[in-house]
Design an enzyme around this catalytic site. Structure first.
Site, short mmCIF file in Angstrom:
data_model
loop_
_atom_site.label_atom_id
_atom_site.label_comp_id
_atom_site.label_asym_id
_atom_site.label_seq_id
_atom_site.Cartn_x
_atom_site.Cartn_y
_atom_site.Cartn_z
N CYS A 2 0.84 -1.20 0.00
CA CYS A 2 0.00 0.00 0.00
C CYS A 2 0.88 1.26 0.00
O CYS A 2 1.98 1.26 0.54
CB CYS A 2 -0.93 0.10 1.19
SG CYS A 2 -2.01 -1.31 1.40
N ARG A 27 3.23 0.20 -5.23
CA ARG A 27 3.11 -0.48 -3.95
C ARG A 27 1.79 -1.24 -3.80
O ARG A 27 1.58 -1.97 -2.83
CB ARG A 27 3.23 0.54 -2.81
CG ARG A 27 4.53 1.28 -2.81
CD ARG A 27 4.56 2.25 -1.65
NE ARG A 27 4.46 1.56 -0.39
CZ ARG A 27 5.47 1.00 0.25
NH1 ARG A 27 6.68 1.08 -0.26
NH2 ARG A 27 5.29 0.39 1.40
N TRP A 75 -3.05 -2.50 -1.66
CA TRP A 75 -2.79 -3.87 -2.06
C TRP A 75 -3.47 -4.71 -1.00
O TRP A 75 -3.01 -4.77 0.15
CB TRP A 75 -1.29 -4.13 -2.08
CG TRP A 75 -0.92 -5.47 -2.64
CD1 TRP A 75 -0.83 -5.82 -3.96
CD2 TRP A 75 -0.60 -6.65 -1.89
NE1 TRP A 75 -0.48 -7.14 -4.06
CE2 TRP A 75 -0.32 -7.69 -2.82
CE3 TRP A 75 -0.52 -6.96 -0.53
CZ2 TRP A 75 0.02 -8.97 -2.44
CZ3 TRP A 75 -0.17 -8.25 -0.14
CH2 TRP A 75 0.10 -9.23 -1.10
N ASN A 99 -0.78 1.30 6.01
CA ASN A 99 -0.02 0.32 5.24
C ASN A 99 0.52 -0.70 6.24
O ASN A 99 1.12 -0.33 7.24
CB ASN A 99 1.14 1.02 4.52
CG ASN A 99 2.16 0.04 3.96
OD1 ASN A 99 1.81 -1.06 3.58
ND2 ASN A 99 3.41 0.45 3.93
N GLY A 100 0.26 -2.00 5.99
CA GLY A 100 0.73 -3.03 6.92
C GLY A 100 -0.40 -3.96 7.28
O GLY A 100 -1.42 -4.02 6.59
N GLU A 482 15.64 -16.96 -12.54
CA GLU A 482 15.24 -15.54 -12.58
C GLU A 482 14.55 -15.21 -13.90
O GLU A 482 13.55 -14.49 -13.93
CB GLU A 482 16.48 -14.65 -12.35
CG GLU A 482 16.24 -13.15 -12.48
CD GLU A 482 15.13 -12.61 -11.58
OE1 GLU A 482 14.65 -13.31 -10.67
OE2 GLU A 482 14.72 -11.47 -11.83
N LYS A 486 10.78 -13.75 -14.19
CA LYS A 486 10.52 -12.48 -14.89
C LYS A 486 9.40 -12.66 -15.90
O LYS A 486 8.48 -11.86 -15.99
CB LYS A 486 11.81 -12.04 -15.59
CG LYS A 486 12.20 -10.63 -15.58
CD LYS A 486 12.59 -9.97 -14.29
CE LYS A 486 11.91 -10.34 -13.05
NZ LYS A 486 12.45 -9.89 -11.81
N GLU A 489 5.84 -13.44 -14.13
CA GLU A 489 5.19 -12.38 -13.36
C GLU A 489 4.61 -11.28 -14.23
O GLU A 489 3.60 -10.68 -13.89
CB GLU A 489 6.11 -11.80 -12.28
CG GLU A 489 7.27 -10.97 -12.78
CD GLU A 489 8.12 -10.40 -11.65
OE1 GLU A 489 7.59 -9.95 -10.64
OE2 GLU A 489 9.35 -10.40 -11.80
N HIS A 505 13.59 -36.73 -15.91
CA HIS A 505 13.11 -37.47 -14.73
C HIS A 505 11.64 -37.19 -14.44
O HIS A 505 11.18 -37.40 -13.33
CB HIS A 505 13.99 -37.14 -13.52
CG HIS A 505 15.41 -37.60 -13.71
ND1 HIS A 505 15.76 -38.93 -13.66
CD2 HIS A 505 16.54 -36.92 -14.03
CE1 HIS A 505 17.05 -39.06 -13.90
NE2 HIS A 505 17.55 -37.84 -14.14
N LYS A 605 5.33 -3.82 -5.40
CA LYS A 605 6.79 -3.71 -5.43
C LYS A 605 7.43 -4.07 -4.09
O LYS A 605 8.42 -4.76 -4.03
CB LYS A 605 7.16 -2.28 -5.83
CG LYS A 605 8.65 -2.04 -5.95
CD LYS A 605 9.20 -2.69 -7.17
CE LYS A 605 10.68 -2.48 -7.34
NZ LYS A 605 11.22 -3.50 -8.26
#
Ligand code: F6R
Length: 610
Positions: A2, A27, A75, A99-100, A482, A486, A489, A505, A605
């Site tokens: 947030c 955020r 968020w 925020n939190g 990575e 990338k 997402e 396998h 983020k």
């Protein structure tokens, strides 16, 4: 997560808040809201959806105006994204943004119900707002009410509170969530992050935990929990608005990939002195690091993937064992840490809740902690015993790119330092290695950027894929993790990174006619082995994109449908141009699919919640 911004001053607060929220949308962006202190009291407009939806709603309320306001971009954690769950949240005497996560919100709700409170939303935040309200009714003092409330609240919070009967003043406090306070020429601010205030001032206070900020039109004051006036340290940002904007690129992500050569130069140059690694941290520049028998690298997501590269290079050249751990697992699995272990935390934001918790756990066990962090003064940076800053500048796109590259570059330097101490590398060899890093890495990453058109074409053949594989061996396999993150997402294509020798396998059963397989080959000693893996998928109909070093492409005839050649660099340094190509590939797939590259769905983020 947030984003929070608050403004008190003589200007019209709405455009200031909206502009600030735009810089903070990374955020969280599932809903947004604003509360303004007007002559008729506090007025709130909030809505599910992006900031643009809020702007449209504000146009329906043209009379709304005032010089003090708080804004929020969300968020969701407690309660789905909806108009009602959006912030700000109000109680009889106040309105706030948060925020939190308030972990004991259910307990608090029970207590409030007993006092006659009811709730409109499903959020923990509304419970927090009403708790402060209850205490304000009792003590009639905002600082006392906030201070007493935060003694009851468990969890993390950055709060911005405005009271009905205290015009033009914002009160703020934080714990485990970032919050800055600033005084500009036209008023004062609170914000979750620096870009939100950068247009108004470059000076700010990073609010310490347990301190309440009182932000009015012309001054900011700080109080401790006993209401004593106290001081906070004024800091100055060393980057500007231009650097925090897109600078002509269509998205922040592509701009940030293009900043890699510069970011690498800025990170490496000051860290090499007399040809050898130099961290400007007295004990690290001595032989302090020689006493550590093993290293635990702890981080999340992309930063953890940088840790995998760190493990590969440290073990290869310094022969010191390295464990790489996901912070959210590390913190709860009662890890075995010994006194001569080093815990190395990696974080772009320095605010990732799990990484911070892992750091605290290591410290509590008396283990030395070193952090690699991008954001100066962030929580991880402040709490680790030593910190090495990456100099990537602000990273706004949710998908981390330049931060990964610079994290890897510092891990390389650390590996060289450890190798010299461990006598697995002579000083002369180390000097040669550092010199090549300094010149060749930025140069070849620049050459990789020039291949954008070719990479864009390769991307066009991946956009329709539903799932694909990245394969490689050794360091290439770590890089694939990575590359795969990338792509998934930002393009929403399911992808998996696989060790090329492991596919057979089980997973190879997923490879059918046309399944894209991106095969990375930069490591000479295992190239033939990777080629065997490529043949196996090729003979099951895979569409193979080979990403190969110049040297290995000349030496081997790699079976593939198309090939991208990595600009020439020593094998051991090929991570840097290779990741740039893989980041560009992911970017172009997402852009060609017309997706919101910088703000992929469900993500934010800075992950300041568990
Ligand atoms: C992915 C990404 C995340 C972060 C992770 C840790 O592109 O950015 O996986 O790497 O959330 O964040 P920091 O580095 O801020 O601790």
């Amino acid at each position: 997560m947030c984003g929070i911004i608050g403004y008190s001053g003589d200007q019209d607060s709405i455009p200031i808040i909206i502009e600030g929220l735009r810089t903070l949308e990374y955020r969280g962006y599932d809903s947004a809201g604003i509360s303004v202190c007007t002559e008729e009291g506090i007025k709130t407009v909030k809505t599910q959806g992006r900031l643009t939806v809020l702007e449209d709603k504000l146009k329906e309320n043209p009379e709304l105006g005032g010089g003090c306001a708080i804004g929020h971009t969300r968020w969701a954690t407690h309660g789905e994204p909806s108009d009602t769950n959006s912030h700000p949240h109000s109680a009889k005497n106040l309105t706030l943004v948060h925020n939190g996560i308030i972990e004991n919100y259910a307990e608090i709700a029970e207590m409030l119900k007993g006092a006659g409170y009811t709730f409109e939303s499903e959020t923990d935040t509304e419970r927090g707002a009403k708790l402060i309200d209850l205490l304000y009714e009792k003590y009639q003092d905002p600082i006392v009410a906030i201070s007493k409330a935060t003694k009851i609240i468990r969890g993390s919070y950055a709060l911005g509170v405005i009271f009905n009967d205290i015009p033009d003043t914002i009160f703020a406090i934080r714990k485990d969530s970032p919050l800055i306070v600033a005084k500009g020429e036209d008023g004062c601010f609170i914000a979750s992050d620096i870009p939100a205030i950068l247009k108004h001032t470059k000076q700010y206070y990073r609010l310490a935990e347990g301190i309440i900020a009182k932000v009015s039109k012309s001054e900011v004051e700080f109080f401790d929990m006993e209401k004593n006036l106290t001081e906070q340290q004024l800091e100055t940002v060393d980057w500007d608005v231009e650097q925090a904007q897109k600078g002509g690129f269509p998205h922040f992500m592509i701009k940030e990939i293009h900043e890699e050569p510069e970011a690498l130069r800025k990170t490496l140059e000051p860290r090499i002195r007399d040809g050898l690694p130099y961290f400007d941290i007295p004990r690290l520049d001595g032989d302090f690091l020689s006493k550590f028998g093993s290293i635990h690298i702890v981080a999340c997501g992309t930063a953890m993937h940088a840790g995998l590269i760190g493990k590969a290079i440290i073990e290869r050249i310094a022969r010191i064992p390295v464990n790489v751990e996901i912070a959210s697992e590390f913190r709860y699995r009662n890890p075995i840490l010994k006194k001569n272990d080093l815990v190395l935390l990696i974080s772009q934001s320095g605010e990732t809740a799990d990484t911070l918790a892992a750091l605290r756990l290591a410290k509590a066990q008396g283990v030395y902690t070193l952090a690699i962090v991008n954001v100066i003064g962030s929580s991880v940076a402040r709490e680790a015993e030593d910190v090495m800053y990456t100099r990537a500048g602000p990273e706004i796109a949710v998908a981390s790119t330049k931060a990964y590259s610079v994290q890897c570059s510092l891990l390389y330097l650390l590996a060289v330092k450890l190798a010299v101490l461990n006598k697995t590398m002579s000083e002369d060899e180390a000097r040669d290695f550092c010199a090549r890093m300094l010149t060749d890495i930025p140069k070849t990453v620049t050459s990789a950027l020039e291949m954008s058109t070719k990479i864009c074409e390769a991307a066009s053949r991946l956009v329709a894929a539903e799932h694909l594989f990245y394969i490689g061996r050794d360091m290439d396999c770590q890089l694939c993790t990575e590359a795969s993150l990338k792509l998934k997402e930002i393009s929403y294509i399911h992808s998996e990174a696989y060790a090329a020798g492991e596919l057979k396998h089980g997973t190879i059963s997923l490879v059918t006619d046309g399944t894209p397989v991106i095969a990375l080959t930069t490591v000479g000693k295992v190239c033939e082995k990777t080629i065997s893996g490529i043949r196996e998928v090729k003979s099951r109909g895979a569409y193979v994109v080979s990403i190969c070093s110049e040297e290995l492409a000349a030496k081997y005839d790699i079976p593939c449908d198309e090939q991208i050649i990595i600009p020439h660099i020593d094998e051991i340094l090929s991570v840097f141009p290779a990741i740039c190509i893989l980041q560009l590939l992911a970017y172009h797939v997402s852009a060609q699919k017309g997706l919101d590259v910088d703000k992929p769905r469900n993500l934010a983020k800075s992950v300041t919640v568990e």
